[in-house]
Design an enzyme around this catalytic site. Structure first.
Site, PDB file in Angstrom:
ATOM      1  N   THR A 195       0.649  -1.106   0.047  1.00 31.72           N
ATOM      2  CA  THR A 195      -0.186   0.077   0.120  1.00 31.72           C
ATOM      3  C   THR A 195       0.845   1.340  -0.154  1.00 31.72           C
ATOM      4  O   THR A 195       1.910   1.039   0.626  1.00 31.72           O
ATOM      5  CB  THR A 195      -0.798  -0.043   1.146  1.00 31.72           C
ATOM      6  N   ARG A 223     -14.777  -6.907   0.337  1.00 32.23           N
ATOM      7  CA  ARG A 223     -13.913  -6.588   1.431  1.00 32.23           C
ATOM      8  C   ARG A 223     -13.070  -5.185   1.267  1.00 32.23           C
ATOM      9  O   ARG A 223     -12.793  -5.115  -0.053  1.00 32.23           O
ATOM     10  CB  ARG A 223     -13.008  -7.616   1.960  1.00 32.23           C
ATOM     11  N   THR A 246      -0.831   1.941   6.849  1.00 29.62           N
ATOM     12  CA  THR A 246      -0.634   0.654   6.093  1.00 29.62           C
ATOM     13  C   THR A 246      -0.500  -0.332   6.778  1.00 29.62           C
ATOM     14  O   THR A 246       0.099  -0.216   8.183  1.00 29.62           O
ATOM     15  CB  THR A 246       0.514   0.812   5.177  1.00 29.62           C
TER      16      THR A 246
HETATM   17  N1  ASP Z   1      -4.281  -1.489   4.817  1.00 31.65           N
HETATM   18  C1  ASP Z   1      -4.499  -2.046   3.320  1.00 31.65           C
HETATM   19  C2  ASP Z   1      -5.806  -2.884   3.830  1.00 31.65           C
HETATM   20  O1  ASP Z   1      -6.007  -3.504   4.657  1.00 31.65           O
HETATM   21  C3  ASP Z   1      -3.174  -3.109   3.279  1.00 31.65           C
HETATM   22  C4  ASP Z   1      -1.975  -2.764   3.464  1.00 31.65           C
HETATM   23  O2  ASP Z   1      -1.889  -1.451   3.974  1.00 31.65           O
HETATM   24  O3  ASP Z   1      -1.241  -3.385   3.352  1.00 31.65           O
HETATM   25  O4  ASP Z   1      -6.600  -2.960   2.818  1.00 31.65           O
END
Ligand code: ASP
Length: 334
Positions: A195, A223, A246
């Site tokens: 992310t 989701r 993230t």
């Molecule tokens: N926070 C993001 C999510 O849960 C994924 C990530 O940051 O790696 O969609």
């Protein structure tokens, strides 16, 4: 008279020059260790983080807004297949890509977000368009894609986001899900980093933050994680701070991570790094939430906190401090 003029000039002009500006960005947190990256991968990632950072910094240096710096840096990371945002986004269980993004303007607390978009090339621009060209804060699914077309943002086929690397991650995740007899892929922290997000402060003292992601590999049932949720994955308010998060999104939503850090700063008058550390290490981790944040406040302080092995990150400030880091033993919050 000459001296008086000089004095007046310095008195008025110096504080404006002295105004600190800059940005801090992340490219995802997770089980990122030296053993997991080849030298070439590491070099490519560091170079792309630096490129995005410097492009965003240039906007600020030229007097551009923090919002513009955020979108400029994020577009570079979205267009790179190295990160889980835009091109190179992870796959859903059904072999598609559903992208989430959000942006917030700290000068007026305007915000925009899109969730589950499939055809807009740069989701961060769709989030920005929701903020500036609609009466809403969040649009989702095919309606959000239709809105992006309506405001004439470049469109792509969903397969544009494909990469072999992410396809292999999907296959592995599906095998694991089958072996575990589950239809969710939330515990598999290996497959969800990449992310991207930025927190920036411009010369006018305005903060902004933005975040963009493909979410979690093998996600299902529509989701949506924290990245497009204002207050969870993204927050900016000139009175406190700007944050992009993230990590394991469900926890970031439940603990309202981005806004909580800024609230601690505002109500408790905590330094930015103290507020970020408390939320990431003392609250999120014991609850089971892994991940991290980048943050910036109005005085130009930055924070980069994570409770995982690594977080891709880069920063550059007008006082000539800058850097790129990946692992736990490198620079974290100053
Ligand atoms: N926070 C993001 C999510 O849960 C994924 C990530 O940051 O790696 O969609």
């Amino acid at each position: 008279m000459k001296h008086l003029l000089l004095f007046a000039f310095l008195f008025v002009a110096v504080p404006a020059w002295a105004e600190k500006f800059g940005l801090v960005l992340h490219g995802g947190a997770g089980t990122i260790t030296r053993a997991k990256l080849t030298d070439k991968q590491e070099a490519d990632i560091r170079a792309k983080l630096a490129e995005a950072r410097d492009a965003g910094y240039k906007v600020l240096e030229n007097g551009g807004s923090s919002i513009e710096a955020v979108t400029t840096a994020i577009i570079i990371l979205e267009d790179s297949p190295l990160f889980n945002a835009g091109k190179g986004a992870v796959y859903t269980y059904d072999g598609q890509h559903e992208l989430d993004a959000s942006i917030m303007d700290g000068s007026n607390r305007n915000a925009g977000a899109v969730a589950g978009v499939k055809t807009v090339r740069n989701p961060i621009l769709a989030a920005q368009a929701v903020m500036t060209q609609s009466d809403h804060v969040m649009l989702a699914g095919s309606g959000a894609d239709a809105f992006a077309r309506h405001v004439q943002l470049p469109q792509v086929k969903n397969s544009y986001f494909d990469t072999e690397f992410r396809l292999q991650q999907l296959e592995k995740a599906k095998q694991k899900m089958e072996a575990e007899g589950t239809s969710f892929n939330v515990k598999n922290s290996d497959y969800k980093y990449g992310t991207v997000g930025v927190a920036a402060l411009d010369k006018n003292g305005n903060l902004a933050a933005g975040t963009s992601t493909g979410g979690m590999t093998a996600k299902r049932w529509g989701r949506v994680g924290d990245s497009p949720i204002i207050g969870a994955g993204t927050w900016a308010d000139n009175n406190s701070c700007a944050v992009s998060a993230t990590g394991h999104g469900e926890y970031f939503i439940r603990y309202h991570v981005a806004a909580d850090i800024c609230s601690r700063k505002l109500y408790r008058d905590q330094p930015l790094t103290t507020a970020a550390r408390e939320v990431i290490h003392d609250i999120l981790l014991p609850a089971g939430g892994t991940g991290g944040i980048v943050a910036m406040d109005r005085d130009g302080n930055i924070a980069m906190e994570f409770n995982t092995e690594g977080m891709y990150r880069a920063w550059r400030l007008s006082d000539n401090t800058s850097g790129v880091a990946i692992y736990n033993d490198e620079m974290k919050s100053p």
